[in-house]
Every structure is written in structure tokens, then in C-alpha cells.
Design a protein around this motif. Structure first.
Motif, mmCIF file in Angstrom:
data_model
loop_
_atom_site.group_PDB
_atom_site.id
_atom_site.type_symbol
_atom_site.label_atom_id
_atom_site.label_comp_id
_atom_site.label_asym_id
_atom_site.label_seq_id
_atom_site.Cartn_x
_atom_site.Cartn_y
_atom_site.Cartn_z
ATOM 1 N N LEU A 35 1.081 -1.142 0.120
ATOM 2 C CA LEU A 35 0.217 0.023 -0.105
ATOM 3 C C LEU A 35 1.122 1.312 0.317
ATOM 4 O O LEU A 35 0.639 2.070 -1.242
ATOM 5 C CB LEU A 35 -0.844 0.714 1.400
ATOM 6 C CG LEU A 35 -2.373 -0.900 1.333
ATOM 7 C CD1 LEU A 35 -2.561 -1.230 2.852
ATOM 8 C CD2 LEU A 35 -2.948 -0.811 -0.151
ATOM 9 N N VAL A 36 1.516 0.989 0.868
ATOM 10 C CA VAL A 36 2.644 1.772 0.936
ATOM 11 C C VAL A 36 3.725 2.887 -0.287
ATOM 12 O O VAL A 36 3.756 3.804 -0.555
ATOM 13 C CB VAL A 36 3.226 2.101 2.331
ATOM 14 C CG1 VAL A 36 5.009 3.197 2.159
ATOM 15 C CG2 VAL A 36 3.093 2.373 3.466
ATOM 16 N N ALA A 37 4.163 1.572 -0.698
ATOM 17 C CA ALA A 37 4.347 1.189 -2.166
ATOM 18 C C ALA A 37 3.905 1.820 -3.561
ATOM 19 O O ALA A 37 4.186 2.854 -3.914
ATOM 20 C CB ALA A 37 4.894 0.311 -2.582
ATOM 21 N N GLY A 38 2.106 2.131 -3.015
ATOM 22 C CA GLY A 38 2.218 2.585 -4.355
ATOM 23 C C GLY A 38 1.041 4.189 -4.044
ATOM 24 O O GLY A 38 0.516 4.588 -4.610
ATOM 25 N N GLY A 39 1.238 5.007 -2.433
ATOM 26 C CA GLY A 39 1.874 6.333 -2.567
ATOM 27 C C GLY A 39 0.585 6.537 -1.612
ATOM 28 O O GLY A 39 0.085 7.921 -0.800
ATOM 29 N N ILE A 40 0.295 4.946 -0.731
ATOM 30 C CA ILE A 40 -0.333 5.492 0.439
ATOM 31 C C ILE A 40 -0.260 6.206 1.582
ATOM 32 O O ILE A 40 0.830 5.567 2.231
ATOM 33 C CB ILE A 40 -1.247 4.321 1.019
ATOM 34 C CG1 ILE A 40 -2.348 3.826 -0.086
ATOM 35 C CG2 ILE A 40 -1.884 4.127 2.321
ATOM 36 C CD1 ILE A 40 -3.761 4.454 -0.748
ATOM 37 N N THR A 41 -0.269 7.136 2.411
ATOM 38 C CA THR A 41 -0.250 7.699 3.484
ATOM 39 C C THR A 41 -0.659 7.497 5.090
ATOM 40 O O THR A 41 -0.198 7.935 5.932
ATOM 41 C CB THR A 41 0.168 8.726 3.539
ATOM 42 O OG1 THR A 41 -0.743 9.765 3.121
ATOM 43 C CG2 THR A 41 0.950 9.751 2.264
ATOM 44 N N ALA A 42 -1.509 6.567 4.992
ATOM 45 C CA ALA A 42 -2.733 6.153 5.859
ATOM 46 C C ALA A 42 -3.267 4.713 5.888
ATOM 47 O O ALA A 42 -3.146 4.267 5.182
ATOM 48 C CB ALA A 42 -3.825 7.346 6.170
ATOM 49 N N LEU A 43 -2.193 3.619 7.172
ATOM 50 C CA LEU A 43 -3.218 2.441 6.892
ATOM 51 C C LEU A 43 -3.744 2.421 8.372
ATOM 52 O O LEU A 43 -3.369 2.434 9.964
ATOM 53 C CB LEU A 43 -1.818 1.574 7.487
ATOM 54 C CG LEU A 43 -0.065 2.142 6.530
ATOM 55 C CD1 LEU A 43 0.477 1.347 6.674
ATOM 56 C CD2 LEU A 43 -0.568 0.971 5.082
ATOM 57 N N GLU A 44 -5.148 1.634 7.842
ATOM 58 C CA GLU A 44 -6.308 1.480 8.777
ATOM 59 C C GLU A 44 -5.953 0.271 8.884
ATOM 60 O O GLU A 44 -6.922 -0.807 8.758
ATOM 61 C CB GLU A 44 -7.292 2.115 8.761
ATOM 62 C CG GLU A 44 -8.950 1.899 9.448
ATOM 63 C CD GLU A 44 -9.987 2.055 9.524
ATOM 64 O OE1 GLU A 44 -11.264 1.272 9.778
ATOM 65 O OE2 GLU A 44 -10.310 2.847 8.542
ATOM 66 N N ILE A 45 -5.434 0.025 10.462
ATOM 67 C CA ILE A 45 -5.593 -1.787 10.731
ATOM 68 C C ILE A 45 -6.981 -1.523 11.290
ATOM 69 O O ILE A 45 -7.303 -1.275 12.697
ATOM 70 C CB ILE A 45 -4.358 -2.276 11.487
ATOM 71 C CG1 ILE A 45 -2.975 -1.954 10.478
ATOM 72 C CG2 ILE A 45 -4.191 -3.669 11.909
ATOM 73 C CD1 ILE A 45 -1.629 -2.128 11.050
#
Length: 214
Positions: A35-45
Motif C-alpha cells: 500500500l505504501v509503495a502505491g502512495g498510501i500515507t495512512a494505514l487503518e488496521i
């Protein structure tokens, strides 16, 4: 910039918040990396994921400063407190739970309260939510209808958001989009297709960036 302000900025730019929910925690870190590699800057687990607190703690360490890690599916103040102690910088509830707000605020965390009806959305705002999550978001027209009499609401549409309708949800006034199975799908997790997850992430990010240029 305060921790709260920085977190809010990461949530809104680009404004794609993947809802990471799985039956096992085995591939959560690999999914976050994709996800981060695709440009995502927030991760909701989500708290419904096995070993969620351990996953939040590890993700918070591994992906800072590229992305902030938060927690979803929070239903009690105790759950909120535990997730914050694990490293969550933002807290998301699936429904209106105003009693969670002071717990998050005390830790300088961004709080996103869930709501479905216009009444719940307004009550979430009055309770002190930084953002209001409309869940499940039936359609872009539903978001537009809510914002017509309540334009002050900063809404995140969650559920039913896809690559095909993401732009419509943005046009309806959403400040960010919460995306679950249309992004972090069970199939991708099962097949460990991280390149596909990165590709989809980049597509969602591109849609929102292009929309904001218009």
C-alpha cells in the motif's frame, strides 16, 4: 506542526484510507508495504484482525515516516486506549460512539466517528469528531444529500467505494475515501499479490490527485 495536525494532514493527503481487515495477521505487514509503495500515507488496521494490536505496533515502527498507522473497528474506550498505547495515531469507529472522543483527544489522536444518518453525522461532529465516517456509504448521491443541509461536515465515505465511483464520491464532497475490499481484497491477501495491491493503490491515489486538480 502538532502530532494531531500531522496525522490529519496524512489522512487528507492524498485521502485514500485502506481498511485493512483480514482473517489472519500473517500477511498484514506485506500488505502495508504494498500500500505504501502505491502512495498510501495512512494505514487503518481493524481491531477485528487477529493480533491487531501487535500489527499496529509493528506497522507504526516499520512505516514511519512514510505512513501513519491507525486503528479501525473501535467500539469501546478501552479498545481505543489499547490501540493508542500500541501506536495508533488515528482512531476510527464503525458507529457513533461519542464516549471514545475524549480518550482519543487526550492522546492527541485524530478521531473519526462512524455515522449512517444525517442526525448521527451531526451528533458525531458535535461530539468533537475530527472527521465523520459515513458507513456504509450507499452512494455518492447519499453523501451529497447529507452535505446539502450540513455542508460543515468533513465526511469520509467508507464501503462501496470503487475505482469506478471514487471520483463521484469526491464530487459529492468527501474529504477522503475509506476503501476496504475494493483495495485490500481477500483474494489479494490469499494470493499474496502485492504488485496488484500496489497498482490499485496507485490508481486510487491518481484519481484523487487528478480530481483535486480540476
Amino acid at each position: 506542526m502538532t502530532v494531531h495536525a500531522e496525522t490529519l494532514a496524512r489522512l487528507l493527503d492524498p485521502g485514500i484510507i485502506p481498511v485493512i481487515r483480514a482473517d489472519s495477521s500473517e500477511h498484514i505487514m506485506a500488505a502495508c508495504e504494498a500500500l505504501v509503495a502505491g502512495g498510501i500515507t495512512a494505514l487503518e488496521i481493524t481491531m477485528t484482525t487477529p493480533n491487531a494490536l501487535a500489527c499496529i505496533s509493528e506497522a507504526a515502527r516499520r512505516f514511519a515516516p512514510h505512513a501513519i498507522t491507525g486503528v479501525g473497528s473501535v467500539t469501546t474506550p478501552e479498545m481505543c486506549r489499547a490501540a493508542i498505547q500500541a501506536g495508533a495515531k488515528f482512531v476510527v469507529t464503525p458507529m457513533m460512539r461519542p464516549e471514545i472522543v475524549p480518550v482519543a483527544k487526550a492522546a492527541d489522536c485524530v478521531i473519526v466517528l462512524g455515522a449512517l444518518t444525517p442526525t448521527e453525522a451531526q451528533l458525531a461532529y458535535e461530539a468533537g469528531a475530527d472527521l465523520v465516517k459515513i458507513f456504509p456509504a450507499e452512494s455518492p448521491n447519499f453523501i451529497k444529500a447529507i452535505r446539502s443541509p450540513l455542508p460543515h461536515l468533513k465526511i469520509i465515505a467508507t464501503s462501496n467505494v470503487t475505482l469506478q465511483n471514487a471520483r463521484e464520491f469526491l464530487a459529492a464532497g468527501c474529504v477522503a475515501l475509506g476503501i476496504g475490499s475494493s483495495l485490500v481484497s481477500p483474494k489479494i491477501l490469499r494470493e499474496q499479490n502485492w504488485s496488484e495491491l500496489t497498482r490499485l493503490s496507485a490508481e486510487f491515489v491518481a484519481i484523487i490527485r487528478q480530481f483535486r486538480k480540476t
